[in-house]
Design a protein around this motif. Structure first.
Motif, PDB file in Angstrom:
ATOM      1  N   THR A  25       0.777  -1.275  -0.076  1.00 48.08           N
ATOM      2  CA  THR A  25      -0.060  -0.055  -0.028  1.00 48.08           C
ATOM      3  C   THR A  25       1.011   1.250  -0.088  1.00 48.08           C
ATOM      4  OG1 THR A  25      -1.579  -1.162   1.197  1.00 48.08           O
ATOM      5  CG2 THR A  25      -2.013   1.188   1.025  1.00 48.08           C
ATOM      6  N   ARG A  26       2.004   1.122   0.526  1.00 47.42           N
ATOM      7  CA  ARG A  26       3.030   2.275   0.711  1.00 47.42           C
ATOM      8  C   ARG A  26       3.595   2.652  -0.766  1.00 47.42           C
ATOM      9  NH1 ARG A  26       6.680   2.903   5.842  1.00 47.42           N
ATOM     10  NH2 ARG A  26       5.406   1.948   7.323  1.00 47.42           N
ATOM     11  N   PHE A  27       3.609   1.471  -1.389  1.00 51.63           N
ATOM     12  CA  PHE A  27       4.060   1.477  -2.965  1.00 51.63           C
ATOM     13  C   PHE A  27       2.749   2.329  -3.880  1.00 51.63           C
ATOM     14  CE2 PHE A  27       4.475  -0.343  -7.220  1.00 51.63           C
ATOM     15  CZ  PHE A  27       5.529   0.702  -7.674  1.00 51.63           C
ATOM     16  N   LEU A  28       1.819   2.072  -3.576  1.00 48.33           N
ATOM     17  CA  LEU A  28       0.478   2.447  -4.357  1.00 48.33           C
ATOM     18  C   LEU A  28       0.160   3.954  -3.685  1.00 48.33           C
ATOM     19  CD1 LEU A  28      -1.991   1.992  -5.942  1.00 48.33           C
ATOM     20  CD2 LEU A  28      -3.211   1.287  -3.725  1.00 48.33           C
ATOM     21  N   SER A  29       0.548   4.193  -2.434  1.00 48.42           N
ATOM     22  CA  SER A  29       0.321   5.645  -2.020  1.00 48.42           C
ATOM     23  C   SER A  29       1.127   6.376  -2.735  1.00 48.42           C
ATOM     24  CB  SER A  29       0.618   5.603  -0.486  1.00 48.42           C
ATOM     25  OG  SER A  29       0.249   7.016  -0.173  1.00 48.42           O
TER      26      SER A  29
END
Length: 386
Positions: A56-60
Motif C-alpha cells: 500500500t505504501r508503494f500504491l500511495s
C-alpha cells in the motif's frame, strides 16, 4: 517559519497519539485471539498485514506522484489516520478470527496510505530546522506513543478484570486526537512547495541511479537486521530467559530507539549520508553478542534498538535528499516497497541460516553488512568531492 514549526510539532504529536492506538492494540492482539479461540497459526498469519502495508505504501507513492497535488497528499494522510480510528475500536466487536484478520489488514492499509505522504510533508517542513533533527524528533515522539499504548492497555485490563473490548474502544480516543491534529495541520500548511509548479513526468527513471544503489544497500543492510521473531525464538530455544523476561528485551530496544533518534538525526545534518554507515557497521559487530547469555542478549537488544533508530530517521531522510522534491512521493513509495520486501526476505533467509547453524547466521550478517557499506560509500565519496 513559525507556522511550519507548529505544523512539525503537530505532526509529531499525530504520530504519538496514533501509535498509542496501534501499539496498544498490537500488544494484546495475540492474547485476544487466544481468548476468542483462534490458534497460534492464525496469530502468526496476522503478519500478512505487513505485506499489505508495504504494498500500500508503494500504491500511495504512485498516487501522490500521479496527481502531484497537495490536497491529494493530505487526503492520503488523513485517510490513513482515520482508518486507524475505525479499525482498532471495531476489534472490540470481532468475535471471529476472520474479522480480526480483516481489521488488522484494514489498519495496515491505513498505515501504508499515510506513511509516504506524511514523510513527503515532513521532509519539506523540517528543512528550516534540519531534516535529520526533524525526523529524529518525530521518531522520538513516535516512540513515546509506542511505550504509552501498551501501558494504557495494561492498566485498563488490570482495572477491569481483563475487558479487552473496553481497551480497543478506549484506544480509539487517542486515534481521534491524531485525526484532529492532522486536519489542523492541513489547514495551517495546505500547499506544498514541491507541487507549486508541475514538472515533467519522469517516472521511475527520474529517481536516478544513486537512489536505486541506495535502495540496494538498504536491502542488504536489512538482511543483517535480525527479525525480532528470530531473536525471541533463539532466546526461547536456548532457554536463556523466562517468558516474563522476554518482553523486556523489546522494551530495552524501543527505549534505545527513542533515545538515539534525535542525536543520530542531528548527526545526519552534519555529515549527511556518512551517518548511515553507523547502521551496517554496528550490525556487523552485533553478531558477537548473539551468545546464550542474558547479559549478551540484552546488549544485542540495545544494539537492535539503536539501529532501528537510524533506520527510522537517517535512512528515511536520505530518500528526500536523493530525489528531486517533486519525486519524493514516488521515491518514498518505492523505498517502502523494497524496504518491506527486504524485511520479509530477511526473515526467511535468517530462519534458514539459523537452522544451518549460528555461525552461518553470523557470517551472513557480516557479509551482507560489508557489501552494504561498499554500496553506501558509492554515494558518500562523490558527495564529499562536491
Amino acid at each position: 517559519m513559525r507556522r511550519e514549526l507548529l505544523v512539525f510539532i503537530m505532526l509529531g504529536l499525530v504520530s504519538l497519539f496514533a501509535d498509542i492506538t496501534y501499539e496498544g492494540a498490537a500488544s494484546i492482539r495475540g492474547s485476544y485471539l487466544y481468548l476468542i479461540g483462534a490458534t497460534a497459526l492464525i496469530a502468526g498469519f496476522l503478519r500478512i498485514g505487513e505485506i499489505i502495508n508495504y504494498l500500500t505504501r508503494f500504491l500511495s507513492g504512485l498516487i501522490g506522484d500521479y496527481y502531484r497535488s497537495s490536497r491529494v497528499l493530505w487526503m492520503l494522510v488523513i485517510s490513513g489516520y482515520a482508518i486507524n480510528v475505525v479499525a482498532i475500536p471495531l476489534l472490540a466487536f470481532a468475535r471471529r478470527w476472520e474479522l480480526v484478520l480483516a481489521l488488522v489488514i484494514l489498519e495496515r492499509v491505513g498505515k501504508g496510505l499515510r506513511a509516504p505522504a506524511r514523510d513527503v510533508i515532513l521532509s519539506e517542513i523540517t528543512e528550516s530546522v534540519g531534516k535529520g533533527l526533524g525526523f529524529g524528533i518525530h521518531e522520538f515522539l513516535d516512540q513515546i506513543g509506542a511505550f504509552t499504548g501498551p501501558l494504557l492497555a495494561s492498566l485498563i485490563l488490570l482495572n477491569t478484570g481483563g475487558d479487552y473490548g473496553l481497551v480497543f474502544i478506549a484506544l480509539g480516543v487517542p486515534g481521534l486526537v491524531a485525526v484532529g491534529l492532522v486536519l489542523s495541520s492541513m489547514m495551517l500548511h495546505p500547499s506544498l512547495k514541491a507541487f507549486s509548479s508541475p514538472p515533467k513526468r519522469l517516472g521511475f527513471k527520474g529517481l536516478g541511479k544513486a537512489f536505486y544503489i541506495y535502495v540496494a544497500g538498504l536491502m542488504l543492510m536489512s538482511l543483517g537486521l535480525l527479525s525480532w521473531d528470530i531473536f525471541t525464538y533463539t532466546v526461547k530455544s536456548n532457554n536463556v530467559a523466562g517468558d516474563e523476561i522476554i518482553p523486556l528485551f523489546y522494551t530495552v530496544a524501543m527505549l534505545v530507539d527513542g533515545l538515539v533518534a534525535i542525536p543520530v538525526g542531528a548527526l545526519y545534518d552534519k555529515i549527511g549520508y556518512a551517518s548511515i554507515l553507523v547502521a551496517p557497521i554496528t550490525l556487523a559487530g552485533s553478531v558477537f553478542f548473539l551468545q546464550p547469555s542474558i547479559e549478551s542478549l540484552f546488549i544485542y537488544a540495545g544494539i537492535w534498538g539503536f539501529v532501528m533508530g537510524v533506520f527510522e530517521t537517517n535512512v528515511r531522510v536520505a530518500v528526500s535528499d536523493l530525489v528531486n522534491p517533486s519525486q519524493r512521493s514516488l521515491g518514498y513509495g518505492v523505498f517502502g516497497l523494497f524496504y518491506g520486501l527486504s524485511l520479509m526476505l530477511g526473515g526467511v533467509v535468517q530462519g534458514i541460516a539459523y537452522t544451518i547453524g549460528m555461525e552461518f547466521l553470523r557470517s551472513l550478517v557480516v557479509v551482507s553488512e560489508a557489501i552494504s557499506v561498499i554500496l553506501l560509500l558509492y554515494l558518500i565519496i562523490p558527495s564529499r568531492r562536491t
